[in-house]
Design a protein around this motif. Sequence first.
Motif, PDB file in Angstrom:
ATOM      1  N   ASP A 149       0.938  -1.040  -0.004  1.00  0.00           N
ATOM      2  CA  ASP A 149      -0.084   0.100   0.082  1.00  0.00           C
ATOM      3  C   ASP A 149       0.991   1.175  -0.121  1.00  0.00           C
ATOM      4  O   ASP A 149       0.268   2.563  -0.276  1.00  0.00           O
ATOM      5  N   LYS A 150       2.108   0.943   0.364  1.00  0.00           N
ATOM      6  CA  LYS A 150       2.991   2.539   0.489  1.00  0.00           C
ATOM      7  C   LYS A 150       3.654   2.606  -1.000  1.00  0.00           C
ATOM      8  O   LYS A 150       4.022   3.769  -1.150  1.00  0.00           O
ATOM      9  N   LEU A 151       3.667   1.614  -1.873  1.00  0.00           N
ATOM     10  CA  LEU A 151       4.011   1.939  -3.277  1.00  0.00           C
ATOM     11  C   LEU A 151       3.171   2.769  -4.087  1.00  0.00           C
ATOM     12  O   LEU A 151       2.040   3.014  -3.626  1.00  0.00           O
ATOM     13  N   PRO A 152       3.745   3.641  -4.736  1.00  0.00           N
ATOM     14  CA  PRO A 152       2.848   4.651  -5.555  1.00  0.00           C
ATOM     15  C   PRO A 152       2.016   3.960  -6.548  1.00  0.00           C
ATOM     16  O   PRO A 152       2.214   2.964  -7.086  1.00  0.00           O
ATOM     17  N   LEU A 153       0.971   4.671  -6.893  1.00  0.00           N
ATOM     18  CA  LEU A 153       0.008   3.927  -7.667  1.00  0.00           C
ATOM     19  C   LEU A 153       0.450   4.091  -9.124  1.00  0.00           C
ATOM     20  O   LEU A 153      -0.135   2.986  -9.939  1.00  0.00           O
ATOM     21  N   VAL A 154       1.035   4.915  -9.571  1.00  0.00           N
ATOM     22  CA  VAL A 154       1.526   4.933 -10.996  1.00  0.00           C
ATOM     23  C   VAL A 154       3.029   4.586 -11.055  1.00  0.00           C
ATOM     24  O   VAL A 154       3.899   5.374 -10.371  1.00  0.00           O
ATOM     25  N   SER A 155       3.403   3.667 -11.696  1.00  0.00           N
ATOM     26  CA  SER A 155       4.894   3.398 -11.745  1.00  0.00           C
ATOM     27  C   SER A 155       5.426   3.717 -13.242  1.00  0.00           C
ATOM     28  O   SER A 155       4.723   3.592 -14.212  1.00  0.00           O
ATOM     29  N   THR A 156       6.655   4.219 -12.927  1.00  0.00           N
ATOM     30  CA  THR A 156       7.377   4.593 -14.371  1.00  0.00           C
ATOM     31  C   THR A 156       8.003   3.664 -14.743  1.00  0.00           C
ATOM     32  O   THR A 156       8.420   2.476 -14.465  1.00  0.00           O
TER      33      THR A 156
END
Length: 362
Positions: free
Chosen positions: A264-271
């Motif tokens: 849940d701490k990961l960003p919603l949008v990944s590059t």
Amino acid sequence: GADPAYSIFELAEQENMGPPKLKFTALGQGQGPVAQQLIESGALRGGWVLLQNCHLLPRWLKTLEKVLEKIDKPHKDFRLWLTTDPTDAFPLGILQKSFKVVTEPPNGLKLNMRSTMSKLNDDMLNECPQPAFKPLVYVLGFLHAVVQERRKYGKLGWNVPYDFNDSDFRVCYSLINTYMTKAFNNNDEQMPWSTLRYLVGEVHYGGRVVDDFDRRVLVTYLNEYMGDFLFDKFQQFHFYVNDKVDYSLPSEAKKHEEFMAAIDKLPLVSTPEVFGLHPNAEVGYLNSATREILASLIELQPRDASGGGGGMSRDEHIANVADGVAEQLPEIFDIVLIRKGMGVPSPSQVVLLQELAHWNRL
């Protein structure tokens, strides 16, 4: 990336309808008579029947519709499950009589990992006594999300689009569980990393890969994600890290809820850099996603005025625009009359007559 068959198997166990009451087969060439026999037997005896990949045998679907029409009084426990990719060949009569459930793989690394790890629980994580097992399951979930997310980048992600799904993760989870438990019981000092990397990267996930360069990418991921460096106490392992985001391994997590909290701490949008790609790789994906959204919006537009509200239909709007453009156009030129007024045309007048002919054709 969705695999509804596993969810159906779980539901069958909960309803006390597991094998042998549950019969299943994957449709393909020559499987039509087998499927018909299973349906007739299930309707008579009250079993569950699962037909997978109906889109691979579109010609037989008409026969399936006729078989279902002939069943007058099926057993009260009879259930027919059909799994298929979207296809225009699926009979409308079956769809109208069915309960329809649509499953789509989550979009994004975070949502993909959440979907994969949510299928686990503390009992499953505690099956293996090896302390390294739980972090390694998280690594496998991250790898599973990465190989699925690379597909959206087209040829920059995989040269060939591969259908990685939940069954790949479950098989590799069982494999890691078996080998890590064996290593713990044998008191092995070294983890069987080479064996795990080969079976996961070359056999299971790699079993779907047909391109040599794609296989090289997959093997590289395994070399980067599996090894003793995962548990180096002096240098924490990161899947990817920069000054804005940190995809690290929660090596201290022990419970399932702790792993979910880390996700849940990961960003919603990944590059694209998270997958080892150039930042510009996202340009092609965003363009294709935009075209798909606009095409879907056009398809959702009303086709006739009877849809409700008395609004203008799509065809009427196009016709009005075309009429408006036609009204603004000038009249065509009478080239014969203009040529008579010129007499013997000069070179410039010849060019003028040619341009007028072009204008009239437009």
